[in-house]
Design a protein around this motif. Structure first.
Motif, PDB file in Angstrom:
ATOM      1  N   TYR A  98     -33.025 -11.692  13.330  1.00 38.15           N
ATOM      2  CA  TYR A  98     -32.969 -12.456  14.586  1.00 38.15           C
ATOM      3  C   TYR A  98     -34.358 -12.746  15.159  1.00 38.15           C
ATOM      4  CZ  TYR A  98     -28.167 -10.599  14.600  1.00 38.15           C
ATOM      5  OH  TYR A  98     -26.889 -10.252  14.269  1.00 38.15           O
ATOM      6  N   LEU A  99     -35.418 -12.249  14.521  1.00 35.06           N
ATOM      7  CA  LEU A  99     -36.739 -12.278  15.141  1.00 35.06           C
ATOM      8  C   LEU A  99     -37.804 -12.856  14.217  1.00 35.06           C
ATOM      9  CD1 LEU A  99     -36.530  -8.622  16.464  1.00 35.06           C
ATOM     10  CD2 LEU A  99     -36.681 -10.606  17.948  1.00 35.06           C
ATOM     11  N   SER A 100     -38.827 -13.442  14.805  1.00 31.20           N
ATOM     12  CA  SER A 100     -40.028 -13.819  14.049  1.00 31.20           C
ATOM     13  C   SER A 100     -41.208 -13.071  14.664  1.00 31.20           C
ATOM     14  CB  SER A 100     -40.283 -15.317  14.153  1.00 31.20           C
ATOM     15  OG  SER A 100     -39.174 -16.010  13.635  1.00 31.20           O
ATOM     16  N   PHE A 101     -42.156 -12.676  13.816  1.00 30.87           N
ATOM     17  CA  PHE A 101     -43.295 -11.899  14.300  1.00 30.87           C
ATOM     18  C   PHE A 101     -44.606 -12.582  13.954  1.00 30.87           C
ATOM     19  CE2 PHE A 101     -41.120  -8.139  15.614  1.00 30.87           C
ATOM     20  CZ  PHE A 101     -39.971  -8.121  14.853  1.00 30.87           C
ATOM     21  N   TYR A 226     -46.190  -8.509  16.718  1.00 34.80           N
ATOM     22  CA  TYR A 226     -45.666  -8.858  18.035  1.00 34.80           C
ATOM     23  C   TYR A 226     -44.628  -9.971  17.871  1.00 34.80           C
ATOM     24  CZ  TYR A 226     -45.854 -10.654  22.823  1.00 34.80           C
ATOM     25  OH  TYR A 226     -45.524 -11.075  24.074  1.00 34.80           O
ATOM     26  N   PRO A 227     -43.489  -9.904  18.591  1.00 38.32           N
ATOM     27  CA  PRO A 227     -42.487 -10.976  18.456  1.00 38.32           C
ATOM     28  C   PRO A 227     -43.068 -12.315  18.931  1.00 38.32           C
ATOM     29  CG  PRO A 227     -41.587  -9.091  19.649  1.00 38.32           C
ATOM     30  CD  PRO A 227     -43.061  -8.872  19.541  1.00 38.32           C
ATOM     31  N   SER A 414     -41.423  -7.493   5.387  1.00 35.62           N
ATOM     32  CA  SER A 414     -42.535  -8.398   5.091  1.00 35.62           C
ATOM     33  C   SER A 414     -42.113  -9.864   5.171  1.00 35.62           C
ATOM     34  CB  SER A 414     -43.133  -8.109   3.740  1.00 35.62           C
ATOM     35  OG  SER A 414     -43.688  -6.813   3.744  1.00 35.62           O
ATOM     36  N   ALA A 415     -40.940 -10.166   4.601  1.00 30.60           N
ATOM     37  CA  ALA A 415     -40.478 -11.563   4.595  1.00 30.60           C
ATOM     38  C   ALA A 415     -40.326 -12.053   6.014  1.00 30.60           C
ATOM     39  CB  ALA A 415     -39.161 -11.649   3.849  1.00 30.60           C
ATOM     40  N   ALA A 416     -39.819 -11.163   6.897  1.00 35.03           N
ATOM     41  CA  ALA A 416     -39.608 -11.572   8.273  1.00 35.03           C
ATOM     42  C   ALA A 416     -40.921 -11.781   9.016  1.00 35.03           C
ATOM     43  CB  ALA A 416     -38.762 -10.527   8.996  1.00 35.03           C
ATOM     44  N   GLU A 417     -41.974 -11.077   8.578  1.00 33.75           N
ATOM     45  CA  GLU A 417     -43.241 -11.184   9.297  1.00 33.75           C
ATOM     46  C   GLU A 417     -44.036 -12.412   8.896  1.00 33.75           C
ATOM     47  OE1 GLU A 417     -42.964  -8.781  11.128  1.00 33.75           O
ATOM     48  OE2 GLU A 417     -42.110  -7.158   9.990  1.00 33.75           O
ATOM     49  N   GLU A 418     -43.758 -12.952   7.688  1.00 32.12           N
ATOM     50  CA  GLU A 418     -44.672 -13.992   7.153  1.00 32.12           C
ATOM     51  C   GLU A 418     -44.837 -15.139   8.133  1.00 32.12           C
ATOM     52  OE1 GLU A 418     -46.494 -13.470   4.839  1.00 32.12           O
ATOM     53  OE2 GLU A 418     -45.515 -11.798   3.882  1.00 32.12           O
TER      54      GLU A 418
END
Length: 418
Positions: A98-101, A226-227, A414-418
């Motif tokens: 649900y989030l991007s960082f 950080y979101p 990691s995938a979510a942070e990219e």
């Protein structure tokens, strides 16, 4: 609303939302209520109009600041350690979807009147003016000890029992000077005062390891993420998780009154003349003020600026640490926020707008085994979420009798942070 629930959660702060998410995943029947008409409680993010209403008493921010909705201003600003407990909870619950960082550009420290980057690589460490050449060599030996240290492998302990040896004793073994000790304690282990020097060194070593592992995670200039759209995203993401597993949400519910039976155990919550029955209540301190005590204050300044902070390499997102010794202080008691925060605000350069606030911190004094009320502790002044999530995990164990399994594959994030 006249139904029975396993747990009623009051307040949609981050702690309460993580708990309602975890409990819903456990198939508890959860009702989550908040007196406000927005998510986040104390830890919300406000747009410009909301910010002006809260601090200036009107809803007319200056037009030159641009559209209100372009702003997400955190009321409890904190970063996430890239390898920290909150990231583990996000992966464990799959809330990362649900989030991007974004990675935070850098961490800086105030030393001898100047702002310096906290070195993020060996090369940066060699070039850093924070230490002289011989001191760097001694510090490197200490960092290697910390890097190799494994609590369950005595061969890495070099004969030292870190549950007994103090931080001061451990560091003195490497002959490091006061300045370096100050830097290690505040910029790497992220202690807020100097009490750690006389406490067992294990905590400081673990904090340094977390810092180093978080730094290595994305190879950026800092250990923090950080979101993308502000911290208000976090409670909402856990609220979505709770809803997916059948949790019920009600915002804008005035006067949520906790009801007790003749034995003093919680039996329900009443709002607008309706009572929902429950076995347990989870809430922030504001919902049960007679079961908490004041433990301190936090002062903060919120500044709107049109430029990066000077001396931070034009970074768009940074942390600047001001160790109390560098300011000639022994403690950080915020009675007059403008005065207390002046040394930090002075580093910002010109500001377009600035808001000051202090808030009181509370902790529970009740006995949850007797009243079934589980109350979170107010948010502290640390710059990251480790203490916040520790409180949540402690509460979860008290409520359910079990621990959250945080042995997760960190690469999943990691995938979510990219």
């Amino acid at each position: 609303m006249d139904e029975e629930y396993d747990v009623i959660v009051l307040g949609t702060g981050l702690k309460e939302c993580i708990l309602s998410g975890l409990l819903s995943v456990d198939r508890c029947k959860v009702l989550h209520m908040d007196r406000n008409d927005y998510y986040g409680g104390e830890s919300t993010s406000l747009n410009l109009i909301q910010l002006w209403k809260r601090f200036r008493g009107d809803d007319k921010p200056p037009a030159h600041l641009g559209p209100s909705r372009d702003y997400n201003v955190d009321m409890i600003p904190k970063f996430m350690m890239a390898n920290g407990t909150l990231v583990r909870v996000l992966i464990h619950t799959d809330v990362t979807k649900y989030l991007s960082f974004k990675a935070v550009d850098g961490s800086y420290v105030f030393n001898k009147g100047k702002v310096h980057k906290v070195p993020a690589t060996d090369m940066e460490a060699l070039r850093s003016p924070l230490m002289g050449l011989f001191e760097k060599r001694r510090a490197r030996n200490f960092f290697i000890y910390v890097q190799n240290y494994k609590e369950d492998d005595p061969r890495t302990h070099e004969g030292l029992d870190l549950t007994r040896v103090t931080t001061r004793e451990l560091i003195s073994k490497y002959g490091l000077d006061e300045n370096t000790v100050d830097f290690i304690g505040h910029a790497l282990a992220l202690h807020r005062d100097d009490r750690h020097l006389n406490q067992p060194a294990l905590d400081t070593v673990q904090r340094m390891k977390l810092y180093a592992e978080s730094l290595a995670r994305f190879g950026g200039g800092s250990p923090y993420i950080y979101p993308l759209y502000g911290l208000g995203e976090l409670p909402q993401a856990f609220a979505r998780l709770s809803a997916v597993y059948g949790g019920t949400y009600m915002l804008n519910k005035p006067e949520c009154k906790v009801e007790f039976d003749e034995e003093g155990k919680v039996c329900g919550v009443t709002s607008e003349g309706e009572t929902a029955k429950c076995k347990k209540v989870v809430c922030d301190p504001s919902y049960l003020p007679n079961k908490v005590r004041k433990i301190g204050k936090v002062a903060r300044a919120i500044a709107i600026m049109s430029h990066p902070i000077p001396n931070t390499d034009d970074s768009h997102s940074v942390q600047v640490i001001l160790p109390q010794k560098q300011l000639g202080r022994r403690s950080d008691i915020p009675d007059h926020p403008e005065v207390e925060l002046r040394p930090g605000v002075a580093l910002l350069g010109p500001v377009d707008e600035i808001f000051y606030e202090t808030y009181d911190r509370y902790e529970p004094v009740n006995e949850p085994t007797l009243d079934n009320c589980f109350i979170s502790t107010s948010y502290d002044a640390t710059t990251h979420f480790e203490t916040t999530v520790r409180d949540v995990l402690r509460m979860y164990t008290m409520i359910t009798g079990k621990a959250v399994d945080l042995s997760v594959d960190l690469n999943a994030a990691s995938a979510a942070e990219e």
